[in-house]
Design a protein around this motif. Structure first.
Motif, PDB file in Angstrom:
ATOM      1  N   ARG A  80       0.539  -1.085   0.271  1.00 49.16           N
ATOM      2  CA  ARG A  80      -0.095   0.101  -0.436  1.00 49.16           C
ATOM      3  C   ARG A  80       1.207   1.477  -0.285  1.00 49.16           C
ATOM      4  O   ARG A  80       0.616   2.495  -0.556  1.00 49.16           O
ATOM      5  CB  ARG A  80      -1.071   0.157   0.612  1.00 49.16           C
ATOM      6  CG  ARG A  80      -1.955  -1.845   1.226  1.00 49.16           C
ATOM      7  CD  ARG A  80      -3.464  -1.008   0.355  1.00 49.16           C
ATOM      8  NE  ARG A  80      -2.789  -1.112  -0.980  1.00 49.16           N
ATOM      9  CZ  ARG A  80      -2.092  -2.402  -1.555  1.00 49.16           C
ATOM     10  NH1 ARG A  80      -2.628  -3.681  -0.939  1.00 49.16           N
ATOM     11  NH2 ARG A  80      -2.364  -2.488  -2.903  1.00 49.16           N
ATOM     12  N   GLN A  81       1.970   1.500   0.712  1.00 49.50           N
ATOM     13  CA  GLN A  81       2.616   2.767   0.901  1.00 49.50           C
ATOM     14  C   GLN A  81       3.730   3.013  -0.395  1.00 49.50           C
ATOM     15  O   GLN A  81       3.678   3.998  -0.771  1.00 49.50           O
ATOM     16  CB  GLN A  81       4.064   2.255   1.994  1.00 49.50           C
ATOM     17  CG  GLN A  81       3.845   2.160   3.109  1.00 49.50           C
ATOM     18  CD  GLN A  81       4.989   1.924   4.178  1.00 49.50           C
ATOM     19  OE1 GLN A  81       5.994   2.216   4.001  1.00 49.50           O
ATOM     20  NE2 GLN A  81       4.258   1.682   5.337  1.00 49.50           N
ATOM     21  N   SER A  82       3.318   1.215  -1.994  1.00 45.38           N
ATOM     22  CA  SER A  82       5.017   1.770  -3.136  1.00 45.38           C
ATOM     23  C   SER A  82       3.065   2.073  -3.757  1.00 45.38           C
ATOM     24  O   SER A  82       3.869   2.680  -5.022  1.00 45.38           O
ATOM     25  CB  SER A  82       5.575   1.493  -2.788  1.00 45.38           C
ATOM     26  OG  SER A  82       4.860  -0.156  -2.837  1.00 45.38           O
ATOM     27  N   ALA A  83       2.134   1.364  -3.915  1.00 44.13           N
ATOM     28  CA  ALA A  83       1.353   1.609  -4.962  1.00 44.13           C
ATOM     29  C   ALA A  83       0.864   2.735  -5.879  1.00 44.13           C
ATOM     30  O   ALA A  83       1.278   2.798  -7.449  1.00 44.13           O
ATOM     31  CB  ALA A  83      -0.378   1.089  -4.115  1.00 44.13           C
ATOM     32  N   GLY A  84       0.683   3.894  -5.027  1.00 43.90           N
ATOM     33  CA  GLY A  84       0.688   5.211  -6.098  1.00 43.90           C
ATOM     34  C   GLY A  84       1.358   5.558  -7.012  1.00 43.90           C
ATOM     35  O   GLY A  84       0.674   6.041  -7.789  1.00 43.90           O
ATOM     36  N   GLY A  85       2.936   4.811  -6.899  1.00 46.45           N
ATOM     37  CA  GLY A  85       3.573   5.237  -7.764  1.00 46.45           C
ATOM     38  C   GLY A  85       4.280   4.428  -8.357  1.00 46.45           C
ATOM     39  O   GLY A  85       5.374   4.617  -9.322  1.00 46.45           O
ATOM     40  N   ARG A  86       3.709   3.011  -8.645  1.00 49.99           N
ATOM     41  CA  ARG A  86       4.017   2.501  -8.902  1.00 49.99           C
ATOM     42  C   ARG A  86       2.793   2.152 -10.459  1.00 49.99           C
ATOM     43  O   ARG A  86       2.194   2.229 -10.642  1.00 49.99           O
ATOM     44  CB  ARG A  86       3.837   0.899  -8.584  1.00 49.99           C
ATOM     45  CG  ARG A  86       5.267   0.728  -7.294  1.00 49.99           C
ATOM     46  CD  ARG A  86       4.546  -0.438  -7.255  1.00 49.99           C
ATOM     47  NE  ARG A  86       4.605  -1.917  -7.625  1.00 49.99           N
ATOM     48  CZ  ARG A  86       4.432  -2.660  -7.480  1.00 49.99           C
ATOM     49  NH1 ARG A  86       3.536  -3.566  -5.913  1.00 49.99           N
ATOM     50  NH2 ARG A  86       3.966  -4.550  -8.438  1.00 49.99           N
ATOM     51  N   LYS A  87       3.684   1.491 -11.576  1.00 48.75           N
ATOM     52  CA  LYS A  87       3.053   1.746 -13.152  1.00 48.75           C
ATOM     53  C   LYS A  87       2.490  -0.417 -13.176  1.00 48.75           C
ATOM     54  O   LYS A  87       3.018  -0.845 -12.107  1.00 48.75           O
ATOM     55  CB  LYS A  87       3.877   1.702 -14.932  1.00 48.75           C
ATOM     56  CG  LYS A  87       4.421   3.198 -14.680  1.00 48.75           C
ATOM     57  CD  LYS A  87       2.642   4.111 -14.716  1.00 48.75           C
ATOM     58  CE  LYS A  87       3.767   5.334 -15.188  1.00 48.75           C
ATOM     59  NZ  LYS A  87       2.578   6.519 -15.756  1.00 48.75           N
ATOM     60  N   ALA A  88       2.059   0.002 -13.757  1.00 48.98           N
ATOM     61  CA  ALA A  88       1.066  -2.060 -13.620  1.00 48.98           C
ATOM     62  C   ALA A  88       1.729  -2.476 -14.732  1.00 48.98           C
ATOM     63  O   ALA A  88       1.574  -2.323 -16.161  1.00 48.98           O
ATOM     64  CB  ALA A  88      -0.571  -2.079 -14.378  1.00 48.98           C
ATOM     65  N   THR A  89       2.211  -3.183 -14.690  1.00 46.10           N
ATOM     66  CA  THR A  89       2.187  -4.333 -15.366  1.00 46.10           C
ATOM     67  C   THR A  89       1.598  -5.516 -16.404  1.00 46.10           C
ATOM     68  O   THR A  89       1.738  -6.295 -17.207  1.00 46.10           O
ATOM     69  CB  THR A  89       3.307  -5.734 -14.754  1.00 46.10           C
ATOM     70  OG1 THR A  89       4.362  -4.486 -14.260  1.00 46.10           O
ATOM     71  CG2 THR A  89       4.348  -6.629 -16.139  1.00 46.10           C
ATOM     72  N   GLY A  90       0.312  -5.815 -16.003  1.00 43.21           N
ATOM     73  CA  GLY A  90      -1.099  -6.123 -16.274  1.00 43.21           C
ATOM     74  C   GLY A  90      -1.843  -5.682 -14.910  1.00 43.21           C
ATOM     75  O   GLY A  90      -1.402  -5.590 -13.696  1.00 43.21           O
TER      76      GLY A  90
END
Length: 264
Positions: free
Chosen positions: A96-106
């Motif tokens: 949850r801490q890192s979710a906002g800045g991550r792109k989706a791989t799928g």
């Protein structure tokens, strides 16, 4: 090659080819009969709680009372209410801490089964293929085979799935799924030891239901069960294959936004 040798070879080839030709009508008839026993789920299906989702990531059902934020729980496969143990909670907080800045791989599994991306169910006697518009596919083998031996499998994004039919219900067992949250930040952080059992059936002409139970000795204190559903999406008449190479989804104040195109 002598004429006699050639003749013998030709005779052998004809003999080999004759058996399949003779057996084809019977085999075809058996397969037609097998198809007749199977459910038929044509069309394009979208998660019931995600129907009508826009680029904001907010579905109409989620914003019915507020208009701008989540007012009801959606995407139950995220496992917000799962009985996490200490390790599971640690993983959950980390994701949850890192979710906002991550792109989706799928979407990956299990999230592709509860996303706003339409699904198709291609059912044959030997297997059922579940595919979404991002060309992600699950292959569920229903030809009577057993789950492969553990030393003959390794963790993958979609795992290994063996299924069977109980009347009109497709029962699927899936194992060896790579930690889902490593692939997609919105996924539950189950471990690679997790075992997923799904039951999918048609509930009315335009609604499919899912019951899933997950057991994971690494992250859960007890089995976790969840229900979800899909409805037909009438907005599609063909499958348009997309990819993630032009993902311009941003995140601002917890909501999805569209990032501007890069300036060259």
């Amino acid at each position: 090659m002598t004429a006699r040798a050639f003749a013998l070879l030709a005779t052998a080839a004809l003999a080999v080819g004759a058996f399949p030709a003779a057996a084809q009508p019977e085999a075809a008839a058996r397969r037609v009969e097998a198809f007749a026993q199977l459910p038929y789920w044509p069309g394009y299906w979208v998660a019931e709680d995600q129907a009508g989702t826009t680029i904001t990531g907010l579905a109409p059902v989620a914003t019915a009372s507020t208009g701008s934020s989540f007012s009801v729980p959606i995407m139950p496969l995220r496992a917000t209410d799962a009985p996490w143990n200490a390790e599971g909670r640690r993983r959950w907080d980390e994701v949850r801490q890192s979710a906002g800045g991550r792109k989706a791989t799928g979407w990956g599994y299990p999230m592709m089964m509860g996303s706003a991306t339409p699904l198709r169910f291609l059912i044959t006697p030997e297997e059922t293929i579940i595919i979404n518009f991002y060309n992600e596919a699950r292959y569920i083998y229903t030809d009577g085979r057993s789950m492969p031996a553990e030393d003959d499998m390794w963790p993958t994004t979609y795992g290994t799935s063996i299924g069977h039919w109980e009347g009109d219900t497709l029962v699927i067992e899936t194992v060896m799924v790579t930690t889902p949250s490593d692939f997609f930040h919105g996924s539950p952080p189950f471990s690679e030891e997790a075992r997923y059992v799904e039951r999918i059936r048609l509930d009315g002409p335009d609604r499919l239901t899912l019951e899933m139970t997950v057991t994971d000795p690494v992250t859960l204190t007890q089995p976790w069960s969840v229900q979800a559903a899909w409805v037909r999406d009438p907005g599609f008449d063909r499958q348009i294959t997309l990819d993630w190479t032009n993902d311009r989804t941003g995140n601002e104040d917890g909501l999805n936004t569209i990032e501007l195109a890069p300036v060259e």
